[in-house]
Write an enzyme that holds these catalytic residues in place. Structure first.
Site, PDB file in Angstrom:
ATOM      1  N   PRO A  36       0.821  -1.217   0.000  1.00  0.00           N
ATOM      2  CA  PRO A  36       0.000   0.000   0.000  1.00  0.00           C
ATOM      3  C   PRO A  36       0.855   1.268   0.000  1.00  0.00           C
ATOM      4  O   PRO A  36       1.944   1.282   0.591  1.00  0.00           O
ATOM      5  CB  PRO A  36      -0.796  -0.109   1.308  1.00  0.00           C
ATOM      6  CG  PRO A  36      -0.069  -1.088   2.158  1.00  0.00           C
ATOM      7  CD  PRO A  36       0.689  -1.993   1.240  1.00  0.00           C
ATOM      8  N   PHE A  38       0.838   5.642   0.673  1.00  0.00           N
ATOM      9  CA  PHE A  38       0.354   6.440   1.800  1.00  0.00           C
ATOM     10  C   PHE A  38      -0.963   7.142   1.491  1.00  0.00           C
ATOM     11  O   PHE A  38      -1.862   7.178   2.300  1.00  0.00           O
ATOM     12  CB  PHE A  38       1.396   7.502   2.177  1.00  0.00           C
ATOM     13  CG  PHE A  38       2.543   6.958   2.982  1.00  0.00           C
ATOM     14  CD1 PHE A  38       2.535   5.661   3.468  1.00  0.00           C
ATOM     15  CD2 PHE A  38       3.638   7.766   3.271  1.00  0.00           C
ATOM     16  CE1 PHE A  38       3.587   5.161   4.211  1.00  0.00           C
ATOM     17  CE2 PHE A  38       4.705   7.278   4.014  1.00  0.00           C
ATOM     18  CZ  PHE A  38       4.680   5.980   4.490  1.00  0.00           C
ATOM     19  N   ARG A  39      -1.053   7.764   0.295  1.00  0.00           N
ATOM     20  CA  ARG A  39      -2.127   8.736   0.077  1.00  0.00           C
ATOM     21  C   ARG A  39      -3.236   8.312  -0.874  1.00  0.00           C
ATOM     22  O   ARG A  39      -4.154   9.078  -1.124  1.00  0.00           O
ATOM     23  CB  ARG A  39      -1.517  10.073  -0.375  1.00  0.00           C
ATOM     24  CG  ARG A  39      -0.680  10.711   0.714  1.00  0.00           C
ATOM     25  CD  ARG A  39      -0.018  12.009   0.314  1.00  0.00           C
ATOM     26  NE  ARG A  39       0.816  12.528   1.397  1.00  0.00           N
ATOM     27  CZ  ARG A  39       2.034  12.105   1.699  1.00  0.00           C
ATOM     28  NH1 ARG A  39       2.592  11.145   0.990  1.00  0.00           N
ATOM     29  NH2 ARG A  39       2.718  12.625   2.707  1.00  0.00           N
ATOM     30  N   ASP A 109      11.489  -0.401  -0.406  1.00  0.00           N
ATOM     31  CA  ASP A 109      11.171  -1.825  -0.501  1.00  0.00           C
ATOM     32  C   ASP A 109      12.184  -2.665  -1.265  1.00  0.00           C
ATOM     33  O   ASP A 109      12.089  -3.899  -1.276  1.00  0.00           O
ATOM     34  CB  ASP A 109       9.768  -2.007  -1.104  1.00  0.00           C
ATOM     35  CG  ASP A 109       9.613  -1.312  -2.460  1.00  0.00           C
ATOM     36  OD1 ASP A 109      10.588  -1.237  -3.234  1.00  0.00           O
ATOM     37  OD2 ASP A 109       8.497  -0.829  -2.749  1.00  0.00           O
ATOM     38  N   HIS A 124      15.084   7.502   0.657  1.00  0.00           N
ATOM     39  CA  HIS A 124      14.561   7.280   2.005  1.00  0.00           C
ATOM     40  C   HIS A 124      15.053   5.982   2.635  1.00  0.00           C
ATOM     41  O   HIS A 124      14.449   5.476   3.564  1.00  0.00           O
ATOM     42  CB  HIS A 124      13.021   7.333   1.978  1.00  0.00           C
ATOM     43  CG  HIS A 124      12.497   8.693   1.608  1.00  0.00           C
ATOM     44  ND1 HIS A 124      11.244   8.901   1.074  1.00  0.00           N
ATOM     45  CD2 HIS A 124      13.070   9.913   1.701  1.00  0.00           C
ATOM     46  CE1 HIS A 124      11.075  10.212   0.843  1.00  0.00           C
ATOM     47  NE2 HIS A 124      12.164  10.839   1.210  1.00  0.00           N
TER      48      HIS A 124
HETATM   49  P1  NAD Z   1       2.188   8.712  -1.812  1.00  0.00           P
HETATM   50  O1  NAD Z   1       1.426   7.619  -1.146  1.00  0.00           O
HETATM   51  O2  NAD Z   1       2.159  10.053  -1.216  1.00  0.00           O
HETATM   52  O3  NAD Z   1       1.654   8.862  -3.297  1.00  0.00           O
HETATM   53  C1  NAD Z   1       1.521   7.769  -4.162  1.00  0.00           C
HETATM   54  C2  NAD Z   1       0.976   8.281  -5.488  1.00  0.00           C
HETATM   55  O4  NAD Z   1       1.003   7.207  -6.409  1.00  0.00           O
HETATM   56  C3  NAD Z   1      -0.467   8.775  -5.406  1.00  0.00           C
HETATM   57  O5  NAD Z   1      -0.583   9.969  -6.155  1.00  0.00           O
HETATM   58  C4  NAD Z   1      -1.262   7.632  -6.057  1.00  0.00           C
HETATM   59  O6  NAD Z   1      -2.429   8.063  -6.691  1.00  0.00           O
HETATM   60  C5  NAD Z   1      -0.265   7.108  -7.046  1.00  0.00           C
HETATM   61  N1  NAD Z   1      -0.424   5.696  -7.391  1.00  0.00           N
HETATM   62  C6  NAD Z   1      -0.813   4.663  -6.607  1.00  0.00           C
HETATM   63  N2  NAD Z   1      -0.760   3.502  -7.272  1.00  0.00           N
HETATM   64  C7  NAD Z   1      -0.333   3.810  -8.529  1.00  0.00           C
HETATM   65  C8  NAD Z   1      -0.076   3.043  -9.687  1.00  0.00           C
HETATM   66  N3  NAD Z   1      -0.244   1.709  -9.723  1.00  0.00           N
HETATM   67  N4  NAD Z   1       0.371   3.683 -10.800  1.00  0.00           N
HETATM   68  C9  NAD Z   1       0.539   5.029 -10.801  1.00  0.00           C
HETATM   69  N5  NAD Z   1       0.305   5.807  -9.727  1.00  0.00           N
HETATM   70  C10 NAD Z   1      -0.113   5.203  -8.603  1.00  0.00           C
HETATM   71  O7  NAD Z   1       3.677   8.183  -1.990  1.00  0.00           O
HETATM   72  P2  NAD Z   1       5.039   8.999  -2.215  1.00  0.00           P
HETATM   73  O8  NAD Z   1       4.820  10.161  -3.088  1.00  0.00           O
HETATM   74  O9  NAD Z   1       6.055   8.001  -2.575  1.00  0.00           O
HETATM   75  O10 NAD Z   1       5.428   9.604  -0.799  1.00  0.00           O
HETATM   76  C11 NAD Z   1       5.210   8.967   0.414  1.00  0.00           C
HETATM   77  C12 NAD Z   1       6.389   8.314   1.118  1.00  0.00           C
HETATM   78  O11 NAD Z   1       5.967   6.988   1.231  1.00  0.00           O
HETATM   79  C13 NAD Z   1       7.711   8.165   0.486  1.00  0.00           C
HETATM   80  O12 NAD Z   1       8.604   8.879   1.237  1.00  0.00           O
HETATM   81  C14 NAD Z   1       8.068   6.668   0.620  1.00  0.00           C
HETATM   82  O13 NAD Z   1       9.279   6.540   1.336  1.00  0.00           O
HETATM   83  C15 NAD Z   1       7.028   6.102   1.473  1.00  0.00           C
HETATM   84  N6  NAD Z   1       6.450   4.790   1.177  1.00  0.00           N
HETATM   85  C16 NAD Z   1       7.152   3.827   0.541  1.00  0.00           C
HETATM   86  C17 NAD Z   1       6.568   2.612   0.250  1.00  0.00           C
HETATM   87  C18 NAD Z   1       7.397   1.560  -0.450  1.00  0.00           C
HETATM   88  O14 NAD Z   1       8.595   1.500  -0.263  1.00  0.00           O
HETATM   89  N7  NAD Z   1       6.788   0.751  -1.293  1.00  0.00           N
HETATM   90  C19 NAD Z   1       5.243   2.365   0.574  1.00  0.00           C
HETATM   91  C20 NAD Z   1       4.530   3.376   1.255  1.00  0.00           C
HETATM   92  C21 NAD Z   1       5.146   4.593   1.526  1.00  0.00           C
END
Ligand code: NAD
Ligand code: ZN
Length: 241
Positions: A36, A38-39, A109, A124
């Site tokens: 998942p 965050f937003r 990840d 990060h």
């Molecule tokens: P965010 O959650 O703020 O934003 C994610 C964005 O991606 C949203 O605009 C969403 O609509 C879009 N999105 C979701 N699924 C998608 C898809 N399949 N294709 C295209 N777009 C998609 O995440 P962020 O901007 O990376 O910032 C949040 C922080 O979250 C980062 O600092 C990161 O370190 C951390 N984080 C990392 C992980 C991971 O490592 N997988 C997971 C959760 C959060």
């Protein structure tokens, strides 16, 4: 052709013409791998916890409520079995073909490396590196996953995942190298990021190359002038390129 197909066709042309692309991505790159973000609608920020996730992922919370931090971290952040998706694999392919200079990611990840990418800058940090806060000994992620309560080093120190928490500074060398790569890129592709988290989100301002594209579900918080925007799942879009 509908606009989405036109967008994909345009992205294909851009990729074909590029020799030094940089990809800048976030949590949305890994949602198709079952992690998942965050937003989004089903992101962690919309779920209910005792504390807001922003606070749980802060250094203050880590220091004050270490055990609860690790409960959340093990359950929601440690995703050791997740597998790369089509977006990760396509980026690794572009690196092999000599088109892509680097992936700059906000993700922790390790899925880009699992997919075969080598030039990966982790703004990060990574769940795969874990360090004793007292003696600096390194531990594998499995040890954090399998431990209960607060993971401890042989020396008794707390083992902290090498991930950047809110309130913590980014690794300056990684940040500086990211700026350099974006400045030198001929094409910048931004994907799967809401562009809400600073200073990472401001990195895209250093781009002065020819072509830029954004692939995201919904428009990110910041816009880039005159760029191609494709609203969609990045794994699906990249598969079609
Ligand atoms: P965010 O959650 O703020 O934003 C994610 C964005 O991606 C949203 O605009 C969403 O609509 C879009 N999105 C979701 N699924 C998608 C898809 N399949 N294709 C295209 N777009 C998609 O995440 P962020 O901007 O990376 O910032 C949040 C922080 O979250 C980062 O600092 C990161 O370190 C951390 N984080 C990392 C992980 C991971 O490592 N997988 C997971 C959760 C959060
Ligand atoms: Zn130790």
């Amino acid at each position: 052709m509908d606009t989405r197909q036109e967008g994909i066709a345009r992205l294909r042309e851009i990729v074909q013409a590029s020799k030094k692309m940089v990809f800048f991505g976030g949590a949305g790159v890994s949602t198709e791998s079952g992690i998942p973000d965050f937003r989004s609608q089903d992101g962690l920020y919309r779920q209910k916890y005792k504390y807001p996730p922003e606070y749980i992922l802060s250094r203050t919370f880590f220091d004050r409520h270490t055990e609860e931090f690790f409960e959340f971290y093990r359950e929601k952040m440690l995703c050791l079995n997740a597998q790369p998706n089509a977006a990760h694999y396509k980026l690794a392919q572009w690196e092999r073909e000599g088109k892509l200079a680097a992936v700059i990611t906000q993700n922790i990840d390790g899925l880009h490396q699992k997919a075969g990418s080598h030039a990966v800058l982790e703004l990060h940090g990574s769940i795969w590196r874990n360090v004793c806060m007292d003696c600096g000994a390194l531990y594998p992620a499995e040890q954090i996953a399998e431990s209960a309560g607060i993971p401890r080093c042989r020396c008794g120190g707390v083992i902290k995942p090498d991930v950047v928490l809110y309130e913590e500074p980014l690794d300056q060398a990684v940040l500086a190298r990211s700026v350099e790569l974006i400045e030198e890129a001929d094409t910048l592709i931004v994907g799967g990021t809401s562009l809400n988290v600073q200073p990472a989100a401001s990195l895209i301002d250093f781009f002065r190359g020819k072509n830029a594209a954004v692939i995201n579900r919904g428009a990110p918080a910041r816009s880039m002038q005159g760029v191609l925007f494709i609203d969609g799942k990045i794994g699906e879009v990249f598969s079609a390129v």
